[in-house]
Write a protein that holds these residues in place. Structure first.
Motif, PDB file in Angstrom:
ATOM      1  N   GLY A 296      35.032  76.497  53.863  1.00  0.00           N
ATOM      2  CA  GLY A 296      35.441  77.063  55.166  1.00  0.00           C
ATOM      3  C   GLY A 296      34.512  76.308  56.379  1.00  0.00           C
ATOM      4  O   GLY A 296      35.213  76.481  57.469  1.00  0.00           O
ATOM      5  N   LEU A 297      33.648  75.817  56.006  1.00  0.00           N
ATOM      6  CA  LEU A 297      32.388  75.042  57.083  1.00  0.00           C
ATOM      7  C   LEU A 297      32.043  76.037  57.887  1.00  0.00           C
ATOM      8  O   LEU A 297      31.583  75.701  59.097  1.00  0.00           O
TER       9      LEU A 297
ATOM     10  N   ALA B 199      34.722  66.314  47.636  1.00  0.00           N
ATOM     11  CA  ALA B 199      35.753  66.987  46.975  1.00  0.00           C
ATOM     12  C   ALA B 199      35.711  68.750  47.545  1.00  0.00           C
ATOM     13  O   ALA B 199      36.819  69.114  47.399  1.00  0.00           O
ATOM     14  N   LYS B 200      34.650  69.089  47.839  1.00  0.00           N
ATOM     15  CA  LYS B 200      34.687  70.440  48.257  1.00  0.00           C
ATOM     16  C   LYS B 200      34.585  70.425  49.795  1.00  0.00           C
ATOM     17  O   LYS B 200      34.721  71.709  50.414  1.00  0.00           O
ATOM     18  N   GLY B 201      34.923  69.235  50.591  1.00  0.00           N
ATOM     19  CA  GLY B 201      35.311  69.466  51.978  1.00  0.00           C
ATOM     20  C   GLY B 201      34.091  69.691  52.858  1.00  0.00           C
ATOM     21  O   GLY B 201      34.131  70.242  53.830  1.00  0.00           O
ATOM     22  N   LEU B 202      32.826  69.077  52.469  1.00  0.00           N
ATOM     23  CA  LEU B 202      31.499  69.504  53.172  1.00  0.00           C
ATOM     24  C   LEU B 202      31.227  68.126  53.797  1.00  0.00           C
ATOM     25  O   LEU B 202      31.830  67.065  53.592  1.00  0.00           O
TER      26      LEU B 202
ATOM     27  N   ARG C  35      22.424  67.152  64.369  1.00  0.00           N
ATOM     28  CA  ARG C  35      23.588  66.604  64.911  1.00  0.00           C
ATOM     29  C   ARG C  35      24.906  67.188  64.379  1.00  0.00           C
ATOM     30  O   ARG C  35      25.868  67.840  65.297  1.00  0.00           O
ATOM     31  N   VAL C  36      24.733  67.368  63.130  1.00  0.00           N
ATOM     32  CA  VAL C  36      26.208  67.863  62.402  1.00  0.00           C
ATOM     33  C   VAL C  36      26.194  69.462  62.690  1.00  0.00           C
ATOM     34  O   VAL C  36      27.060  69.850  62.903  1.00  0.00           O
ATOM     35  N   ILE C  37      24.881  70.013  62.834  1.00  0.00           N
ATOM     36  CA  ILE C  37      24.868  71.392  62.955  1.00  0.00           C
ATOM     37  C   ILE C  37      25.311  71.893  64.404  1.00  0.00           C
ATOM     38  O   ILE C  37      26.388  72.708  64.656  1.00  0.00           O
TER      39      ILE C  37
ATOM     40  N   ARG D  88      32.931  69.836  65.929  1.00  0.00           N
ATOM     41  CA  ARG D  88      34.054  69.018  65.781  1.00  0.00           C
ATOM     42  C   ARG D  88      33.626  67.721  64.655  1.00  0.00           C
ATOM     43  O   ARG D  88      34.401  67.209  63.839  1.00  0.00           O
ATOM     44  N   LEU D  89      32.558  67.350  65.090  1.00  0.00           N
ATOM     45  CA  LEU D  89      31.809  66.112  64.006  1.00  0.00           C
ATOM     46  C   LEU D  89      31.919  66.571  62.854  1.00  0.00           C
ATOM     47  O   LEU D  89      32.518  65.899  61.683  1.00  0.00           O
ATOM     48  N   ARG D  90      31.358  67.855  62.506  1.00  0.00           N
ATOM     49  CA  ARG D  90      31.310  68.293  61.225  1.00  0.00           C
ATOM     50  C   ARG D  90      32.619  68.492  60.567  1.00  0.00           C
ATOM     51  O   ARG D  90      32.812  68.337  59.336  1.00  0.00           O
ATOM     52  N   ARG D  91      33.597  69.239  61.205  1.00  0.00           N
ATOM     53  CA  ARG D  91      34.895  69.289  60.736  1.00  0.00           C
ATOM     54  C   ARG D  91      35.621  67.874  60.447  1.00  0.00           C
ATOM     55  O   ARG D  91      36.365  67.801  59.431  1.00  0.00           O
ATOM     56  N   ASP D  92      35.468  66.880  61.207  1.00  0.00           N
ATOM     57  CA  ASP D  92      36.251  65.604  60.917  1.00  0.00           C
ATOM     58  C   ASP D  92      35.579  64.653  60.039  1.00  0.00           C
ATOM     59  O   ASP D  92      36.104  64.484  59.206  1.00  0.00           O
TER      60      ASP D  92
END
Length: 447
Positions: A231-232, A330-333, A371-373, A377-381
């Protein structure tokens, strides 16, 4: 004396080859019905083991598959196994058999495996004896090997009626010089050599003056995993792997000091075990990162653990084809990885489905994680596109490439068998750039 020894070895090799040529004339018809896969330690934990189990399960749909493990040092497998796949152990170190001869040979180092091969210390004269007897017992079918020492032994010892396939899970460029010299000389005897990356395929094309009949790249497939897509939302970054120096976890922990200072609510979780574990525990304590860096040890269900994270970090010095990246995709990370040309660089498109960082730069690694933390928006993209990338490594899609390779090798052997030339593979290789994937409309062969 050395000159005499060389002459004796040369004469023995000629007799050995002549004996195999005589046997070849009476060899049974070529077949891919039986597939045996050589593995160092089937009950261990590692990416190669997991990918071999995955491939064996796919092949078991159409073939009789047996995994032949050199060693047995654990009672139960770490990874789940397909009940259709058979297992054989050549050296059961839990319940040793062989009496005084085994005791004597087990104390002496291997003469079959190159001394500079990374797993050389796991082999002995006893495993040499068991491995030679096993390989020479095979008259037909397919024999796959999964590491340089086993590939070399297969190329040297397999009878002409056996279709031989070598798999390389580690880049040629990282192999010691002694191993590379043997590879250059012996791999030509294999029917096929399969690399995981395009970069490694290129290196083999440049290195091997005489090549196996087929030299192809077939990547690993995403294995089955428990749990769902992340779910990020969890403030957790995760890394997975055997705790050895090459995995670079000491660099990741050093980088996490910077991350923890900027975002104390986030946790790094490093899953795995290995010889560097105690040093990493000490590093965490000395850096004051208790509670911010967790080292829970190995886990049986990697998928469930990945689901609980939002970021996956790969800090290895170099990699062949890191399965953990595929699993995390595959787990969407969201993926952050050092940029290694023989794995991550081919799997990740920078700024699209992950971030690539200059290797061995702790500050750059920390900056990319931060940066990802900070940029949700970047993390989810990145995570969404990683899911799309993972679908291209679906088990059936990759499996069809193996089907096509085996079908091609069998067809070649049958042509030779029908013309009376015997099953010895031709030295002239098939076109190296021939696609391994069959057309979508071609059904999988039932052999």
């Amino acid at each position: 004396m050395r000159a005499l020894a060389r002459k004796v070895r040369s004469a023995a090799a000629r007799l050995y080859r002549r004996h195999d040529r005589r046997r070849a004339r009476n060899a049974p018809e070529p077949s891919t019905k039986q597939i045996r896969i050589l593995l160092l330690h089937a009950h261990g934990m590692g990416g190669t083991i997991r990918t071999v189990f995955n491939l064996a399960s796919y092949l078991a749909d159409e073939h009789d598959v047996e995994i032949v493990s050199i060693l047995k040092e654990a009672e139960e497998p770490f990874f789940p196994i397909d009940p259709r796949v058979k297992f054989r152990f050549l050296d059961d170190r839990l319940r040793p058999r062989g009496g005084p001869l085994r005791a004597l040979l087990s104390r002496r180092p291997s003469r079959l495996i190159p001394a500079s091969e990374s797993a050389y210390h796991r082999f002995t004269l006893w495993t040499d004896l068991k491995l030679v007897r096993y390989i020479r017992s095979l008259e037909t079918g397919v024999l796959m090997a999964t590491r340089p020492g086993l590939n070399l032994a297969t190329a040297q010892l397999a009878r002409p009626g056996v279709i031989t396939v070598g798999q390389e899970h580690v880049a040629l460029a990282t192999q010691p010089e002694e191993v590379r010299k043997l590879i250059k000389w012996r791999y030509r005897r294999l029917d096929a050599l399969v690399t995981l990356t395009k970069a490694d395929l290129h290196d083999y094309r440049e290195t091997l003056t005489k090549k196996p009949r087929r030299l192809v790249r077939i990547p690993n497939a995403v294995p089955p995993m428990g749990g769902g897509v992340s779910g990020l939302d969890a403030k957790v970054a995760v890394a997975v792997g055997r705790m050895t120096k090459i995995k670079g976890f000491h660099r990741l922990i050093a980088a996490w000091e910077t991350v923890a200072a900027a975002h104390p609510g986030w946790t790094l979780r490093v899953l795995g075990a290995g010889p560097q574990r105690e040093a990493l525990v000490q590093q965490v304590a000395e850096a004051g990162l208790e509670g911010k860096v967790e080292l829970p040890g190995p886990v049986g269900d990697v998928g469930a653990e990945l689901e609980k994270a939002s970021i996956y970090v790969l800090s290895s010095r170099h990699e062949g084809f890191p399965m953990t990246i595929l699993e995390a995709m595959a787990k969407g990370l969201a993926i952050v990885s050092f940029n290694s040309p023989h794995g991550p660089k081919e799997m990740i498109t920078d700024e699209v489905d992950g971030l690539l960082v200059k290797p061995r730069t702790n500050d750059n690694l920390a900056a990319a994680i931060i940066r990802v933390i900070e940029d949700e928006r970047l993390r989810r993209d990145l995570a969404a596109r990683a899911l799309e990338t993972a679908r291209t490594y679906d088990r059936d899609a990759v499996g069809r490439q193996w089907d096509a390779l085996l079908e091609d090798l069998l067809a070649h052997r049958r042509r030779r068998h029908a013309t009376g030339r015997g099953p010895v593979p031709a030295q002239a290789p098939a076109p190296e750039d021939a696609p391994a994937t069959p057309p979508a409309e071609v059904a999988r062969p039932r052999l």
